[in-house]
Design a protein around this motif. Structure first.
Motif, PDB file in Angstrom:
ATOM      1  N   GLY A  73      29.177  69.873  36.943  1.00 54.59           N
ATOM      2  CA  GLY A  73      28.860  71.113  36.247  1.00 54.59           C
ATOM      3  C   GLY A  73      29.488  71.080  34.863  1.00 54.59           C
ATOM      4  O   GLY A  73      30.658  70.711  34.721  1.00 54.59           O
ATOM      5  N   LEU A  74      28.713  71.434  33.839  1.00 53.14           N
ATOM      6  CA  LEU A  74      29.193  71.368  32.457  1.00 53.14           C
ATOM      7  C   LEU A  74      28.798  72.624  31.692  1.00 53.14           C
ATOM      8  O   LEU A  74      27.676  73.117  31.842  1.00 53.14           O
ATOM      9  CB  LEU A  74      28.581  70.162  31.734  1.00 53.14           C
ATOM     10  N   TYR A  75      29.698  73.106  30.872  1.00 51.68           N
ATOM     11  CA  TYR A  75      29.409  74.177  29.925  1.00 51.68           C
ATOM     12  C   TYR A  75      29.147  73.498  28.583  1.00 51.68           C
ATOM     13  O   TYR A  75      29.949  72.668  28.151  1.00 51.68           O
ATOM     14  CB  TYR A  75      30.596  75.142  29.814  1.00 51.68           C
ATOM     15  N   GLN A  76      28.028  73.826  27.934  1.00 59.10           N
ATOM     16  CA  GLN A  76      27.640  73.134  26.699  1.00 59.10           C
ATOM     17  C   GLN A  76      27.387  74.109  25.556  1.00 59.10           C
ATOM     18  O   GLN A  76      26.882  75.206  25.767  1.00 59.10           O
ATOM     19  CB  GLN A  76      26.376  72.303  26.936  1.00 59.10           C
ATOM     20  N   ASP A  84      13.251  70.781  15.901  1.00 56.49           N
ATOM     21  CA  ASP A  84      13.420  70.776  17.359  1.00 56.49           C
ATOM     22  C   ASP A  84      14.440  69.747  17.828  1.00 56.49           C
ATOM     23  O   ASP A  84      14.511  69.431  19.015  1.00 56.49           O
ATOM     24  CB  ASP A  84      12.071  70.505  18.035  1.00 56.49           C
ATOM     25  N   PHE A  85      15.200  69.190  16.935  1.00 49.93           N
ATOM     26  CA  PHE A  85      16.193  68.150  17.223  1.00 49.93           C
ATOM     27  C   PHE A  85      17.582  68.786  17.236  1.00 49.93           C
ATOM     28  O   PHE A  85      18.005  69.373  16.246  1.00 49.93           O
ATOM     29  CB  PHE A  85      16.081  67.066  16.146  1.00 49.93           C
ATOM     30  N   ASN A  86      18.282  68.731  18.378  1.00 54.56           N
ATOM     31  CA  ASN A  86      19.596  69.350  18.553  1.00 54.56           C
ATOM     32  C   ASN A  86      20.642  68.327  18.951  1.00 54.56           C
ATOM     33  O   ASN A  86      20.313  67.250  19.454  1.00 54.56           O
ATOM     34  CB  ASN A  86      19.558  70.405  19.669  1.00 54.56           C
ATOM     35  N   TRP A  87      21.886  68.702  18.784  1.00 54.60           N
ATOM     36  CA  TRP A  87      22.980  67.955  19.391  1.00 54.60           C
ATOM     37  C   TRP A  87      23.825  68.953  20.162  1.00 54.60           C
ATOM     38  O   TRP A  87      23.781  70.153  19.908  1.00 54.60           O
ATOM     39  CB  TRP A  87      23.785  67.154  18.365  1.00 54.60           C
ATOM     40  N   TYR A  88      24.559  68.458  21.147  1.00 52.65           N
ATOM     41  CA  TYR A  88      25.336  69.343  21.998  1.00 52.65           C
ATOM     42  C   TYR A  88      26.631  68.655  22.436  1.00 52.65           C
ATOM     43  O   TYR A  88      26.749  67.435  22.432  1.00 52.65           O
ATOM     44  CB  TYR A  88      24.534  69.801  23.217  1.00 52.65           C
ATOM     45  N   ALA A  89      27.594  69.483  22.802  1.00 54.53           N
ATOM     46  CA  ALA A  89      28.874  69.010  23.321  1.00 54.53           C
ATOM     47  C   ALA A  89      29.307  69.975  24.411  1.00 54.53           C
ATOM     48  O   ALA A  89      28.954  71.157  24.384  1.00 54.53           O
ATOM     49  CB  ALA A  89      29.911  68.951  22.214  1.00 54.53           C
ATOM     50  N   GLY A  90      30.062  69.474  25.368  1.00 55.32           N
ATOM     51  CA  GLY A  90      30.494  70.334  26.445  1.00 55.32           C
ATOM     52  C   GLY A  90      31.618  69.732  27.257  1.00 55.32           C
ATOM     53  O   GLY A  90      32.069  68.614  27.010  1.00 55.32           O
ATOM     54  N   ALA A  91      32.056  70.490  28.250  1.00 55.29           N
ATOM     55  CA  ALA A  91      33.130  70.056  29.141  1.00 55.29           C
ATOM     56  C   ALA A  91      32.888  70.641  30.517  1.00 55.29           C
ATOM     57  O   ALA A  91      32.238  71.681  30.665  1.00 55.29           O
ATOM     58  CB  ALA A  91      34.475  70.513  28.594  1.00 55.29           C
ATOM     59  N   ALA A 117      35.142  66.058  33.031  1.00 60.30           N
ATOM     60  CA  ALA A 117      34.186  65.350  32.186  1.00 60.30           C
ATOM     61  C   ALA A 117      34.009  66.063  30.854  1.00 60.30           C
ATOM     62  O   ALA A 117      34.106  67.285  30.764  1.00 60.30           O
ATOM     63  CB  ALA A 117      32.827  65.259  32.895  1.00 60.30           C
ATOM     64  N   GLY A 118      33.745  65.274  29.848  1.00 62.26           N
ATOM     65  CA  GLY A 118      33.290  65.765  28.564  1.00 62.26           C
ATOM     66  C   GLY A 118      31.840  65.370  28.416  1.00 62.26           C
ATOM     67  O   GLY A 118      31.310  64.608  29.229  1.00 62.26           O
ATOM     68  N   ASN A 119      31.168  65.868  27.414  1.00 62.75           N
ATOM     69  CA  ASN A 119      29.756  65.552  27.253  1.00 62.75           C
ATOM     70  C   ASN A 119      29.364  65.732  25.792  1.00 62.75           C
ATOM     71  O   ASN A 119      29.710  66.740  25.183  1.00 62.75           O
ATOM     72  CB  ASN A 119      28.934  66.476  28.150  1.00 62.75           C
ATOM     73  N   PRO A 138      32.052  60.924  29.194  1.00 62.30           N
ATOM     74  CA  PRO A 138      33.270  60.300  29.727  1.00 62.30           C
ATOM     75  C   PRO A 138      33.818  61.138  30.880  1.00 62.30           C
ATOM     76  O   PRO A 138      33.840  62.368  30.808  1.00 62.30           O
ATOM     77  CB  PRO A 138      34.230  60.285  28.537  1.00 62.30           C
ATOM     78  N   GLU A 139      34.222  60.454  31.961  1.00 58.04           N
ATOM     79  CA  GLU A 139      34.717  61.132  33.148  1.00 58.04           C
ATOM     80  C   GLU A 139      36.059  60.535  33.563  1.00 58.04           C
ATOM     81  O   GLU A 139      36.226  59.323  33.566  1.00 58.04           O
ATOM     82  CB  GLU A 139      33.727  60.984  34.304  1.00 58.04           C
ATOM     83  N   LEU A 140      36.979  61.397  33.933  1.00 59.42           N
ATOM     84  CA  LEU A 140      38.288  60.974  34.403  1.00 59.42           C
ATOM     85  C   LEU A 140      38.421  61.412  35.850  1.00 59.42           C
ATOM     86  O   LEU A 140      38.455  62.614  36.142  1.00 59.42           O
ATOM     87  CB  LEU A 140      39.396  61.589  33.541  1.00 59.42           C
TER      88      LEU A 140
END
Length: 164
Positions: A73-76, A84-91, A117-119, A138-140
């Motif tokens: 599960g990730l919040y982004q 229509d081109f996006n970038w995203y980051a989350g944890a 995890a990060g994303n 990346p996942e720890l």
């Protein structure tokens, strides 16, 4: 080195101030890839605002010496790059369970562990309700030391989702 760090921080700040595109209310599809084998995940995204969403993935993993499943599960946060081109980051985080083919004698051949995890990724929404994405997660993992899941894993995947 100081100039590189300053430039990176400045570019990141400018991108954060950019206008966010309204994202689809819901998206469901597949996320394909992994770092040490092949993984396929059913992926569901739910918008929580104009540029925030929750992603939940349920997947199967298969490698040379293991098989298993993973729930993440990730919040982004989503930012518009161009049109229509996006970038995203989350944890976020999750839980996984693997069965190993080459377990040491006297040991159980399975392991269940949790991970954080990060994303970060990029995505493109087509004029039809289809979205393609490429992300890096990346996942720890935190589990038994028998199978060395206490290290960093780099999950790279291609996603294809139907938006509704």
């Amino acid at each position: 080195m100081k100039k590189l760090v300053l430039t990176t921080v400045t570019v990141f700040a400018i991108l954060l101030m950019g206008n966010a595109q309204e994202i689809a209310e819901n998206a469901i599809g597949l996320r394909l890839g992994d770092s040490d084998g092949f993984g396929a995940e059913i992926s569901y995204q739910r918008a929580l605002g104009d540029n925030n969403r929750l992603e939940v993935d349920l997947g199967l993993r298969s490698g040379n010496d293991f098989d298993g499943f993973k729930i993440a599960g990730l919040y982004q946060w989503v930012w518009q790059l161009d049109g229509d081109f996006n970038w995203y980051a989350g944890a976020g985080g999750g839980i996984a369970s693997y069965e190993f083919d080459n377990s040491p004698p006297g040991f159980d051949d399975g392991e269940t562990f949790v991970f954080v995890a990060g994303n970060v990724g990029i995505e493109y929404s087509f004029d039809i309700p289809l979205m393609l994405s490429l992300d890096f997660r990346p996942e720890l993992g935190f589990g038994d030391d028998i199978y060395d899941n206490d290290d960093l894993d780099f999950d790279i995947a291609l996603g294809i989702r139907y938006q509704f």
